[in-house]
Scaffold this motif. Structure first.
Motif, short mmCIF file in Angstrom:
data_model
loop_
_atom_site.label_atom_id
_atom_site.label_comp_id
_atom_site.label_asym_id
_atom_site.label_seq_id
_atom_site.Cartn_x
_atom_site.Cartn_y
_atom_site.Cartn_z
N LEU A 18 0.79 -1.22 0.00
CA LEU A 18 0.00 0.00 0.00
C LEU A 18 0.83 1.28 0.00
O LEU A 18 0.55 2.18 -0.80
N LEU A 22 0.65 4.06 -3.03
CA LEU A 22 0.24 5.45 -2.85
C LEU A 22 1.24 6.41 -3.50
O LEU A 22 0.85 7.41 -4.10
N LEU A 26 0.48 9.20 -6.33
CA LEU A 26 0.66 10.61 -6.04
C LEU A 26 1.73 11.28 -6.90
O LEU A 26 1.54 12.43 -7.34
N SER A 90 -0.98 6.91 -12.72
CA SER A 90 -1.64 7.20 -11.45
C SER A 90 -2.91 6.37 -11.26
O SER A 90 -3.19 5.90 -10.15
N LEU A 140 -3.93 -0.71 -5.74
CA LEU A 140 -4.62 0.53 -6.10
C LEU A 140 -4.64 0.70 -7.62
O LEU A 140 -4.33 1.76 -8.16
N SER A 269 4.61 13.88 -1.88
CA SER A 269 4.07 12.70 -2.56
C SER A 269 4.88 11.44 -2.25
O SER A 269 4.40 10.33 -2.48
N PRO A 272 4.24 8.88 1.90
CA PRO A 272 3.61 7.62 2.32
C PRO A 272 4.63 6.56 2.74
O PRO A 272 4.33 5.72 3.60
N ILE A 279 0.39 3.77 8.13
CA ILE A 279 -0.54 3.43 7.05
C ILE A 279 -0.86 1.94 7.07
O ILE A 279 -2.03 1.54 6.97
#
Length: 287
Positions: A18, A22, A26, A90, A140, A269, A272, A279
């Motif tokens: 994850l 991210l 970003l 993205s 994602l 960005s 993360p 997170i």
């Protein structure tokens, strides 16, 4: 052989996908917003066409392949390819081909207009190159969602570690450079560089007259910046999330007081990865 076995074991470690996913979402998003800002100002053709073709750049040379293909449209078409590729990256649609194409286009834009190719552009291109060889596209991802492909909960950890190490080098280098270039960063008896920067009409947003008499605020910011950047090795420890909270405050302060384009947002960005323990504990597959 013992060292080789240790290296294989270390680079084969896995982590929750994850945080790096991210970053994959970003970083291209920040690049797209920055490129669209250039379009909003009507400067796409000015920046990425040579002077002979009606633009500003006099620096296009043998590395700008797209300019050799078409001096008039090579630059603008490269801008368009970069925007589309970054959007796809993205979203997680054909991520690796889009990322490779976008990375090449992004680099060509830098070759076409070197004065506009900032340090943050080079940093983000380096991160995008690392992402190309990571498994960040496996989480994602709109593509996997549409095709009903199960997302991967865990990926190899070395890409995240490499990006964190790059951040350590960047912050430490910035802190050491400040200390070596201007004693005013830590010496209150000298003119304060933070005051000079944030009140500079080209880079700063503050009125130097209104800010006069508040030099102690600039000195506090300068000492805090040096302390934060010099302690960047904490990024490699379990204290990284707490360090990152201060880093967020610093970059938001920079965004509020200086005109530095996407610098602050580009740096944030990548955060993360610094907030990864928090997170993962809240939203990760390992919880």
């Amino acid at each position: 052989m013992r060292a080789w076995r240790w290296w294989r074991a270390h680079t084969s470690r896995q982590e929750d996908a994850l945080p790096l996913a991210l970053v994959r979402v970003l970083v291209p998003l920040v690049v797209v917003i920055d490129l669209l800002q250039v379009a909003r100002l009507g400067m796409v053709t000015a920046y990425w066409r040579t002077a002979d073709a009606g633009g500003l750049s006099r620096f296009s040379g043998e590395h700008a392949v797209v300019d050799a293909l078409s001096p008039l449209w090579g630059g603008p078409l490269t801008w368009l390819v970069c925007v589309i590729s970054m959007v796809l990256t993205s979203l997680g649609v054909a991520t690796r081909p889009a990322l490779l194409l976008g990375l090449l286009a992004y680099a060509q834009l830098g070759h076409l207009y070197p004065p506009g190719d900032r340090g943050i552009d080079r940093l983000l291109r380096t991160v995008l190159l690392v992402l190309l060889f990571s498994g960040a596209h496996r989480r994602l991802s709109l593509w996997q969602h549409l095709r009903k492909i199960q997302c991967a909960p865990r990926i190899l950890a070395w890409p995240s570690e490499l990006i964190r190490f790059i951040l350590v080098l960047m912050y430490l280098g910035a802190g050491l450079h400040k200390l070596g270039s201007d004693p005013g960063w830590i010496d209150p008896s000298r003119p304060n560089p933070v005051y000079r920067i944030i009140a500079d009409p080209l880079a700063g947003k503050l009125d130097p007259v209104a800010f006069e008499g508040w030099h102690w605020v600039g000195y506090a910011f300068s000492v805090g910046t040096i302390a934060l950047e010099s302690s960047a090795l904490l990024i490699l420890t379990r204290h990284a999330p707490r360090w990152a909270v201060l880093g967020v405050m610093m970059h938001l302060g920079i965004a509020a007081t200086m005109h530095l384009g996407m610098f602050s947002w580009g740096m944030l960005s990548l955060y993360p990865l610094l907030f990864a323990p928090w997170i993962v504990s809240r939203w990760g597959a390992e919880r």
